[in-house]
Design a protein around this motif. Structure first.
Motif, PDB file in Angstrom:
ATOM      1  N   PHE A   1      76.179  59.224 -23.997  1.00  0.00           N
ATOM      2  CA  PHE A   1      75.077  59.148 -23.628  1.00  0.00           C
ATOM      3  C   PHE A   1      74.090  58.853 -24.802  1.00  0.00           C
ATOM      4  CE2 PHE A   1      70.945  60.999 -22.388  1.00  0.00           C
ATOM      5  CZ  PHE A   1      70.971  60.514 -21.140  1.00  0.00           C
ATOM      6  N   VAL A   2      74.312  59.622 -25.795  1.00  0.00           N
ATOM      7  CA  VAL A   2      73.434  59.591 -27.030  1.00  0.00           C
ATOM      8  C   VAL A   2      73.505  58.121 -27.450  1.00  0.00           C
ATOM      9  CG1 VAL A   2      72.872  60.421 -29.323  1.00  0.00           C
ATOM     10  CG2 VAL A   2      73.143  61.908 -27.589  1.00  0.00           C
ATOM     11  N   THR A   3      74.660  57.795 -27.690  1.00  0.00           N
ATOM     12  CA  THR A   3      74.904  56.313 -28.230  1.00  0.00           C
ATOM     13  C   THR A   3      74.216  55.221 -27.415  1.00  0.00           C
ATOM     14  OG1 THR A   3      77.087  56.961 -29.151  1.00  0.00           O
ATOM     15  CG2 THR A   3      76.490  54.625 -29.116  1.00  0.00           C
ATOM     16  N   ALA A   4      74.359  55.465 -26.294  1.00  0.00           N
ATOM     17  CA  ALA A   4      73.617  54.229 -25.296  1.00  0.00           C
ATOM     18  C   ALA A   4      72.210  54.536 -25.431  1.00  0.00           C
ATOM     19  CB  ALA A   4      74.109  54.705 -23.677  1.00  0.00           C
ATOM     20  N   HIS A   5      71.731  55.605 -25.545  1.00  0.00           N
ATOM     21  CA  HIS A   5      70.196  55.624 -25.637  1.00  0.00           C
ATOM     22  C   HIS A   5      69.583  55.261 -27.255  1.00  0.00           C
ATOM     23  CE1 HIS A   5      66.251  57.448 -25.548  1.00  0.00           C
ATOM     24  NE2 HIS A   5      66.311  57.914 -26.814  1.00  0.00           N
ATOM     25  N   LEU A   6      70.578  55.269 -28.308  1.00  0.00           N
ATOM     26  CA  LEU A   6      70.299  55.089 -29.440  1.00  0.00           C
ATOM     27  C   LEU A   6      70.185  53.380 -29.497  1.00  0.00           C
ATOM     28  CD1 LEU A   6      72.394  57.302 -31.728  1.00  0.00           C
ATOM     29  CD2 LEU A   6      69.984  57.429 -31.415  1.00  0.00           C
ATOM     30  N   THR A   7      71.008  53.157 -28.596  1.00  0.00           N
ATOM     31  CA  THR A   7      70.959  51.301 -28.628  1.00  0.00           C
ATOM     32  C   THR A   7      69.533  50.851 -28.162  1.00  0.00           C
ATOM     33  OG1 THR A   7      73.268  51.318 -28.183  1.00  0.00           O
ATOM     34  CG2 THR A   7      72.091  49.258 -27.857  1.00  0.00           C
ATOM     35  N   LEU A   8      69.103  51.868 -27.322  1.00  0.00           N
ATOM     36  CA  LEU A   8      67.728  51.368 -26.719  1.00  0.00           C
ATOM     37  C   LEU A   8      66.721  51.878 -27.385  1.00  0.00           C
ATOM     38  CD1 LEU A   8      68.905  51.647 -22.831  1.00  0.00           C
ATOM     39  CD2 LEU A   8      68.886  49.498 -24.485  1.00  0.00           C
ATOM     40  N   CYS A   9      66.567  52.802 -28.276  1.00  0.00           N
ATOM     41  CA  CYS A   9      65.655  53.740 -28.977  1.00  0.00           C
ATOM     42  C   CYS A   9      65.443  53.493 -30.589  1.00  0.00           C
ATOM     43  CB  CYS A   9      65.732  55.064 -28.397  1.00  0.00           C
ATOM     44  SG  CYS A   9      64.514  56.040 -29.173  1.00  0.00           S
ATOM     45  N   PRO A  10      64.970  52.608 -31.001  1.00  0.00           N
ATOM     46  CA  PRO A  10      64.721  52.499 -32.330  1.00  0.00           C
ATOM     47  C   PRO A  10      64.164  54.057 -33.104  1.00  0.00           C
ATOM     48  CG  PRO A  10      63.396  50.760 -31.569  1.00  0.00           C
ATOM     49  CD  PRO A  10      64.256  51.582 -30.487  1.00  0.00           C
ATOM     50  N   GLU A  11      63.318  54.504 -32.364  1.00  0.00           N
ATOM     51  CA  GLU A  11      62.716  55.664 -32.841  1.00  0.00           C
ATOM     52  C   GLU A  11      63.874  56.680 -32.982  1.00  0.00           C
ATOM     53  OE1 GLU A  11      59.575  57.087 -33.010  1.00  0.00           O
ATOM     54  OE2 GLU A  11      60.129  59.319 -33.025  1.00  0.00           O
ATOM     55  N   CYS A  12      64.610  56.829 -32.217  1.00  0.00           N
ATOM     56  CA  CYS A  12      65.813  57.846 -32.159  1.00  0.00           C
ATOM     57  C   CYS A  12      66.808  57.431 -33.484  1.00  0.00           C
ATOM     58  CB  CYS A  12      66.436  58.282 -30.850  1.00  0.00           C
ATOM     59  SG  CYS A  12      65.454  59.234 -29.819  1.00  0.00           S
ATOM     60  N   ARG A  13      66.983  56.135 -33.343  1.00  0.00           N
ATOM     61  CA  ARG A  13      68.000  55.755 -34.543  1.00  0.00           C
ATOM     62  C   ARG A  13      67.563  56.081 -35.819  1.00  0.00           C
ATOM     63  NH1 ARG A  13      68.095  50.737 -31.730  1.00  0.00           N
ATOM     64  NH2 ARG A  13      67.130  49.837 -33.094  1.00  0.00           N
ATOM     65  N   ALA A  14      66.175  56.084 -36.034  1.00  0.00           N
ATOM     66  CA  ALA A  14      65.720  56.382 -37.265  1.00  0.00           C
ATOM     67  C   ALA A  14      65.792  57.824 -37.574  1.00  0.00           C
ATOM     68  CB  ALA A  14      64.107  56.087 -37.313  1.00  0.00           C
ATOM     69  N   ARG A  15      65.611  58.707 -36.439  1.00  0.00           N
ATOM     70  CA  ARG A  15      65.871  60.257 -36.662  1.00  0.00           C
ATOM     71  C   ARG A  15      67.137  60.429 -37.093  1.00  0.00           C
ATOM     72  NH1 ARG A  15      63.594  61.753 -31.247  1.00  0.00           N
ATOM     73  NH2 ARG A  15      61.614  60.766 -31.431  1.00  0.00           N
ATOM     74  N   VAL A  16      68.174  59.701 -36.166  1.00  0.00           N
ATOM     75  CA  VAL A  16      69.525  59.987 -36.559  1.00  0.00           C
ATOM     76  C   VAL A  16      69.855  59.589 -37.976  1.00  0.00           C
ATOM     77  CG1 VAL A  16      72.078  59.047 -36.444  1.00  0.00           C
ATOM     78  CG2 VAL A  16      70.447  59.722 -34.270  1.00  0.00           C
ATOM     79  N   LYS A  17      69.138  58.565 -38.375  1.00  0.00           N
ATOM     80  CA  LYS A  17      69.319  58.181 -40.141  1.00  0.00           C
ATOM     81  C   LYS A  17      69.165  59.344 -41.016  1.00  0.00           C
ATOM     82  CE  LYS A  17      68.091  54.318 -42.727  1.00  0.00           C
ATOM     83  NZ  LYS A  17      67.608  52.910 -42.879  1.00  0.00           N
ATOM     84  N   ARG A  18      67.736  59.841 -40.543  1.00  0.00           N
ATOM     85  CA  ARG A  18      67.272  60.845 -41.474  1.00  0.00           C
ATOM     86  C   ARG A  18      68.348  62.301 -41.147  1.00  0.00           C
ATOM     87  NH1 ARG A  18      62.287  58.665 -39.931  1.00  0.00           N
ATOM     88  NH2 ARG A  18      61.932  60.204 -38.047  1.00  0.00           N
ATOM     89  N   LEU A  19      68.833  62.384 -40.280  1.00  0.00           N
ATOM     90  CA  LEU A  19      69.562  63.678 -40.073  1.00  0.00           C
ATOM     91  C   LEU A  19      70.888  63.295 -40.833  1.00  0.00           C
ATOM     92  CD1 LEU A  19      69.038  64.663 -36.379  1.00  0.00           C
ATOM     93  CD2 LEU A  19      68.470  66.015 -38.398  1.00  0.00           C
ATOM     94  N   GLU A  20      71.399  62.255 -40.723  1.00  0.00           N
ATOM     95  CA  GLU A  20      72.579  61.771 -41.393  1.00  0.00           C
ATOM     96  C   GLU A  20      72.225  61.950 -42.961  1.00  0.00           C
ATOM     97  OE1 GLU A  20      74.953  58.647 -38.484  1.00  0.00           O
ATOM     98  OE2 GLU A  20      73.470  57.861 -40.421  1.00  0.00           O
ATOM     99  N   ALA A  21      71.080  61.802 -43.343  1.00  0.00           N
ATOM    100  CA  ALA A  21      70.654  61.997 -44.769  1.00  0.00           C
ATOM    101  C   ALA A  21      70.978  63.433 -45.107  1.00  0.00           C
ATOM    102  CB  ALA A  21      69.272  61.537 -45.163  1.00  0.00           C
ATOM    103  N   LEU A  22      70.465  64.254 -44.230  1.00  0.00           N
ATOM    104  CA  LEU A  22      70.555  65.566 -44.164  1.00  0.00           C
ATOM    105  C   LEU A  22      72.236  66.031 -44.463  1.00  0.00           C
ATOM    106  CD1 LEU A  22      69.543  68.589 -44.359  1.00  0.00           C
ATOM    107  CD2 LEU A  22      69.780  68.581 -41.997  1.00  0.00           C
ATOM    108  N   GLY A  23      72.745  65.406 -43.772  1.00  0.00           N
ATOM    109  CA  GLY A  23      74.403  65.607 -43.897  1.00  0.00           C
ATOM    110  C   GLY A  23      74.979  65.040 -45.105  1.00  0.00           C
ATOM    111  N   GLY A  24      74.510  64.229 -45.707  1.00  0.00           N
ATOM    112  CA  GLY A  24      74.652  63.742 -46.978  1.00  0.00           C
ATOM    113  C   GLY A  24      74.208  64.721 -48.025  1.00  0.00           C
ATOM    114  N   GLY A  25      73.090  65.331 -47.911  1.00  0.00           N
ATOM    115  CA  GLY A  25      72.547  66.214 -48.878  1.00  0.00           C
ATOM    116  C   GLY A  25      73.435  67.612 -48.693  1.00  0.00           C
ATOM    117  N   LEU A  26      73.826  67.836 -47.399  1.00  0.00           N
ATOM    118  CA  LEU A  26      74.757  69.181 -47.337  1.00  0.00           C
ATOM    119  C   LEU A  26      76.042  68.920 -47.906  1.00  0.00           C
ATOM    120  CD1 LEU A  26      73.752  70.178 -43.660  1.00  0.00           C
ATOM    121  CD2 LEU A  26      73.332  71.794 -45.719  1.00  0.00           C
TER     122      LEU A  26
END
Lengths: 262, 244
Positions: free
Chosen positions: B41-66
């Motif tokens: 569901f999330v993947t399908a939404h991300l395909t259609l939502c650049p805003e949420c893709r950008a948010r995922v990217k920032r959260l992945e950065a948190l993953g990298g930081g962690l």
């Protein structure tokens, strides 16, 4: 409640995540001196124009002998710290000239952390070692696909490891975003200085994490790395549910302060 | 992140009473801890939502930081030598090569914009076996049809849902949580208008009556965690119908 577990995860610390998002959305601060462009490299992309330490056989790393089996053992120097800029530079050297010393340094830094991450996520030490090697085999082979404009090295490695972990341990598919999907709705123009942000953000985040008391940091890691609902975390730590939530909020609040975001 | 403003693009995140739950989902998506049905569901939404893709990217950065703050676990000695031996032996790269960032997409917009994009993101097409016309619809009454994509042991379920244009879905509440995202057509309910890429989140406290907009069928992706306690694979929806 058990039936609702995934959603319980979703509800986990809503406010906390909102605050994380705020941290991550925080306006950039002035770049520090590390980002000063190198004079005389005008035709290079900004990333490569960054003044960076010389890396190579004279740098006295344990891996300076180059080939594995040459001068021998790579010391896993877990105390050494590599800035995001050095990490990116090492990866660049791996990509452009197959620099094994650079690879060894990157491995010495990230390998032990990746192992810890994987063990934290439920792998036994043998699996963790194998997966760490899998991930670094990928790092070696696809170093040239790393784009410092898109992510920090830590984030890049994290995503490779995350996906590897899912693929190995989870049955079923792992739905993945396809950047070439014709259905993909494109983003508006990317900010030109994103390359700065990736490295900067990474450093600021990890610095803030290091400042956290362990009790709080471990809860945050639990939330991020482990497939646990907040109620399970409470059970495991023996803390009341409310305490888990409030400590998490506190943790994020401290991260915000550490990042200079008030 | 309060109200997300609408843009002229499809696929915007819309403001809903529970819009912030999306961030919770994105965190778990970035951490890689979502069950398959929800990840789809999330993947399908991300395909259609650049805003949420950008948010995922920032959260992945948190993953990298962690990752960087993990207390290092030392390897057995010879770990690096073993790795280099694998590399020198020519072992293939076996990690999934799908970590390329979606924001590399920007360059190709001009060439693809002339064709109508497919309705289903590729992540969904993988399950359906094609675009919308390949969906194996199971009618469940009143012209409504569903097609299961993922059902897991915990009762999580992802499925396609089709409501004929202009049709009112009976007023209902939910016994579990339900996420619905529009892929074709649109619907309206007490909480607003939902077009392509828009997500409505409903739980036991939400009572609503979605009405598909006249014209084309409204085709949605849905995920529910409603316990499968009603007999029959489509019982949950029959159960709703009975509340009419």
């Amino acid at each position: 409640m058990d039936q609702c577990k995934p959603w319980a995860v979703i509800r986990f610390g809503e406010a906390v995540v909102m605050q994380v998002m705020n941290v991550l959305d925080a306006p950039k601060t002035v770049a520090d001196g590390l980002h000063r462009p190198h004079p005389g490299n005008g035709d290079m992309p900004p990333y490569f124009a960054v003044e960076r330490p010389r890396l190579g056989s004279n740098r006295g790393t344990a891996a300076s002998g180059g080939r594995a089996g040459g001068s021998g053992k790579v010391r896993e120097d877990t105390a050494v710290s590599l800035t995001p800029e050095i990490q990116a530079a090492l990866l660049h050297d791996i990509a452009t000239r197959g620099d094994r010393a650079a690879f060894a340094r990157l491995f010495a830094y990230f390998g032990p952390r990746l192992r810890a991450f994987l063990i934290r996520g439920g792998s036994d030490p043998v699996q963790a070692e194998e997966l760490t090697q899998d991930v670094f085999l990928s790092v070696w082979r696809r170093a040239d696909s790393f784009d410092p404009n898109q992510a920090s090295v830590a984030t890049w490695i994290f995503t490779i490891a995350r996906n590897r972990r899912i693929d190995v341990f989870r049955r079923g598919n792992r739905p993945a975003l396809d950047p070439d999907d014709p259905a993909l709705v494109p983003a508006p123009e990317t900010a030109p200085d994103d390359w700065l942000e990736a490295a900067q953000q990474s450093r600021r985040l990890s610095a803030a994490m290091k400042e956290l008391p362990e009790a709080q940091a471990s809860l945050l890691r639990m939330a991020f790395y482990e497939d646990k609902a907040h109620s399970e975390i409470a059970e495991e730590t023996g803390l009341p549910l409310g305490t888990v939530k409030s400590r998490l909020r506190l943790a994020i609040a401290k991260m915000r302060t550490g990042l200079g975001v008030v | 992140m309060m109200a997300v403003e609408k843009t002229q693009q499809d696929g915007q995140c819309i403001e809903t009473p529970t819009h912030h739950l999306a961030d919770e989902l994105l965190l778990d998506y970035a951490a890689g801890t979502l069950p398959e049905a929800v990840a789809l569901f999330v993947t399908a939404h991300l395909t259609l939502c650049p805003e949420c893709r950008a948010r995922v990217k920032r959260l992945e950065a948190l993953g990298g930081g962690l990752l960087e703050t993990m207390e290092p676990t030392a390897a057995e000695s010879g770990s690096f030598d073993a790795l280099m031996a694998r590399i020198e032996a020519g072992e293939p790269d076996i990690c999934a090569n799908d970590t390329r960032s979606a924001s590399e997409e920007t360059s190709e917009t001009s060439e693809t914009s002339e064709k109508t994009p497919p309705s289903l993101p590729r992540a969904l097409q993988h399950y359906v076996g094609g675009d919308v016309e390949a969906i194996n619809w199971q009618p469940i009454g009143l012209g409504v049809a569903i097609a299961d994509l993922v059902i897991d042991r915990s009762g999580l379920r992802a499925f396609m849902l089709k409501v004929p244009g202009g049709r009112k879905v009976p007023k209902h509440t939910h016994c579990g949580n339900e996420y619905v995202m529009v892929l074709e057509g649109a619907f309206n309910d007490e909480f607003g208008h939902f077009g392509r890429g828009d997500i409505e989140i409903a739980d036991g406290e939400v009572e609503h009556q979605p009405i598909a907009e006249p014209g084309t069928d409204c085709i949605c992706l849905a995920v529910t965690d409603a316990p499968l306690r009603i007999t029959g694979p489509f019982g949950w929806l029959f159960n709703r119908m009975s509340k009419l």
